[in-house]
Design a protein around this motif. Structure first.
Motif, PDB file in Angstrom:
ATOM      1  N   ARG A 187     -11.584 -13.522  46.279  1.00  0.00           N
ATOM      2  CA  ARG A 187     -12.166 -12.334  46.865  1.00  0.00           C
ATOM      3  C   ARG A 187     -13.852 -12.201  46.660  1.00  0.00           C
ATOM      4  O   ARG A 187     -14.611 -11.582  48.139  1.00  0.00           O
ATOM      5  CB  ARG A 187     -11.562 -10.951  45.682  1.00  0.00           C
ATOM      6  N   ARG A 188     -14.593 -12.501  45.999  1.00  0.00           N
ATOM      7  CA  ARG A 188     -15.437 -13.108  46.081  1.00  0.00           C
ATOM      8  C   ARG A 188     -16.128 -14.285  47.632  1.00  0.00           C
ATOM      9  O   ARG A 188     -17.512 -13.890  47.983  1.00  0.00           O
ATOM     10  CB  ARG A 188     -16.428 -13.614  44.726  1.00  0.00           C
ATOM     11  N   GLY A 189     -15.601 -14.163  48.233  1.00  0.00           N
ATOM     12  CA  GLY A 189     -15.616 -14.905  49.267  1.00  0.00           C
ATOM     13  C   GLY A 189     -16.046 -16.325  48.841  1.00  0.00           C
ATOM     14  O   GLY A 189     -16.337 -17.645  50.280  1.00  0.00           O
ATOM     15  N   MET A 190     -15.784 -16.646  47.784  1.00  0.00           N
ATOM     16  CA  MET A 190     -16.175 -18.065  47.362  1.00  0.00           C
ATOM     17  C   MET A 190     -14.733 -19.836  47.123  1.00  0.00           C
ATOM     18  O   MET A 190     -15.025 -20.621  46.842  1.00  0.00           O
ATOM     19  CB  MET A 190     -16.603 -18.284  45.704  1.00  0.00           C
ATOM     20  N   ALA A 191     -13.961 -19.120  47.469  1.00  0.00           N
ATOM     21  CA  ALA A 191     -12.375 -19.953  48.092  1.00  0.00           C
ATOM     22  C   ALA A 191     -11.270 -19.512  48.657  1.00  0.00           C
ATOM     23  O   ALA A 191     -12.031 -17.827  49.743  1.00  0.00           O
ATOM     24  CB  ALA A 191     -11.732 -20.241  46.466  1.00  0.00           C
ATOM     25  N   ILE A 192     -10.434 -19.723  49.569  1.00  0.00           N
ATOM     26  CA  ILE A 192      -9.347 -19.779  50.695  1.00  0.00           C
ATOM     27  C   ILE A 192      -8.331 -19.469  49.593  1.00  0.00           C
ATOM     28  O   ILE A 192      -8.639 -20.005  48.854  1.00  0.00           O
ATOM     29  CB  ILE A 192      -9.720 -20.029  51.940  1.00  0.00           C
ATOM     30  N   GLU A 208      -8.272 -12.939  50.251  1.00  0.00           N
ATOM     31  CA  GLU A 208      -8.861 -13.901  50.836  1.00  0.00           C
ATOM     32  C   GLU A 208      -8.688 -12.483  52.197  1.00  0.00           C
ATOM     33  O   GLU A 208     -10.495 -12.064  52.658  1.00  0.00           O
ATOM     34  CB  GLU A 208      -8.114 -14.646  52.143  1.00  0.00           C
ATOM     35  N   ALA A 209      -8.002 -11.088  52.659  1.00  0.00           N
ATOM     36  CA  ALA A 209      -8.270 -10.384  53.622  1.00  0.00           C
ATOM     37  C   ALA A 209      -8.855  -9.125  53.034  1.00  0.00           C
ATOM     38  O   ALA A 209     -10.423  -9.388  54.135  1.00  0.00           O
ATOM     39  CB  ALA A 209      -6.898  -9.423  53.782  1.00  0.00           C
ATOM     40  N   GLU A 210      -8.959  -8.641  51.798  1.00  0.00           N
ATOM     41  CA  GLU A 210     -10.200  -8.511  51.503  1.00  0.00           C
ATOM     42  C   GLU A 210     -11.933  -8.834  51.266  1.00  0.00           C
ATOM     43  O   GLU A 210     -12.761  -8.127  51.711  1.00  0.00           O
ATOM     44  CB  GLU A 210     -10.385  -8.094  50.080  1.00  0.00           C
ATOM     45  N   ALA A 227     -17.771 -11.349  53.383  1.00  0.00           N
ATOM     46  CA  ALA A 227     -17.992 -11.718  51.479  1.00  0.00           C
ATOM     47  C   ALA A 227     -17.914 -13.643  51.973  1.00  0.00           C
ATOM     48  O   ALA A 227     -17.120 -13.817  52.120  1.00  0.00           O
ATOM     49  CB  ALA A 227     -16.852 -11.596  50.028  1.00  0.00           C
ATOM     50  N   GLY A 228     -18.766 -13.669  51.046  1.00  0.00           N
ATOM     51  CA  GLY A 228     -19.439 -15.929  50.466  1.00  0.00           C
ATOM     52  C   GLY A 228     -19.339 -16.222  51.955  1.00  0.00           C
ATOM     53  O   GLY A 228     -19.943 -15.891  52.760  1.00  0.00           O
TER      54      GLY A 228
END
Length: 185
Positions: free
Chosen positions: A126-131, A140-142, A148-149
């Motif tokens: 959610r924070r864009g630090m992983a897929i 991931e869509a969020e 993000a990230g």
């Protein structure tokens, strides 16, 4: 024995065998969950250590530790930032990681929860630090929508980074040469 009784007997026998197979399968799938709690150390954005135990966050793939990404035309150390984000999340008291399967490197595949019950695997995505690498497509869509990230710029998927690193290794060049000599490529 009459034909009708044989059919009933055979039907009951088949049902009993199917029930037995179902019970055995359920027992095999009901592996004991292994729980870990304590002072976790983030090895990278999707791996933890606790003493000598190695854990891999299930369902996510974070940038490789040495990986760089691009944002606003500039490189940033997304691999190190992912590790720092995970380390910050597991520092919270009450973090619990549990799983029952291991990956090919013998790391326990885990879902970690903070003391408040937040799914840390989902939070990393959610924070864009992983897929997402399985079950976190919604998160991931969020992250994509919020830019993000990783989604704030461009990046190479972690799997591609690993594959490219392996392709450049001496072992892989030797293996490729042997395949060519053998006529397999």
């Amino acid at each position: 024995m009459t034909r009708g009784l044989r059919l009933i007997r055979d039907g009951v026998t088949a049902f009993a065998l199917l029930a037995l197979v179902a019970l055995i399968a359920a027992k095999l799938n009901d592996a004991d969950k292994i729980e870990h709690a304590g002072a976790f150390r983030a090895a990278d954005g999707d791996s933890l250590t606790l003493g000598t135990d190695r854990l891999r966050l299930e369902g996510i793939d974070a940038p490789e530790l040495s990986q760089s990404c691009e944002r606003d035309g500039k490189a940033w150390a997304c691999g190190r930032m992912a590790r720092e984000a995970l380390q910050d999340m597991v520092l919270a008291s009450g973090t619990l990681c549990e799983g029952s399967r291991r990956d090919r490197y013998d790391r326990l595949l885990v879902v970690c929860r903070s003391g408040t019950g937040e799914d840390i695997n989902a939070a990393m995505v959610r924070r864009g630090m992983a897929i997402s690498y399985g079950g976190y497509g919604k998160e991931e869509a969020e992250a994509r929508a919020a830019k993000a990230g990783l989604w704030a710029g461009t990046f190479e998927r972690p799997r591609d980074v690993r594959d490219n690193a392996r392709a450049g290794s001496g072992f892989d060049r030797t293996l490729r040469f042997l395949r060519q000599v053998a006529g397999w490529e």
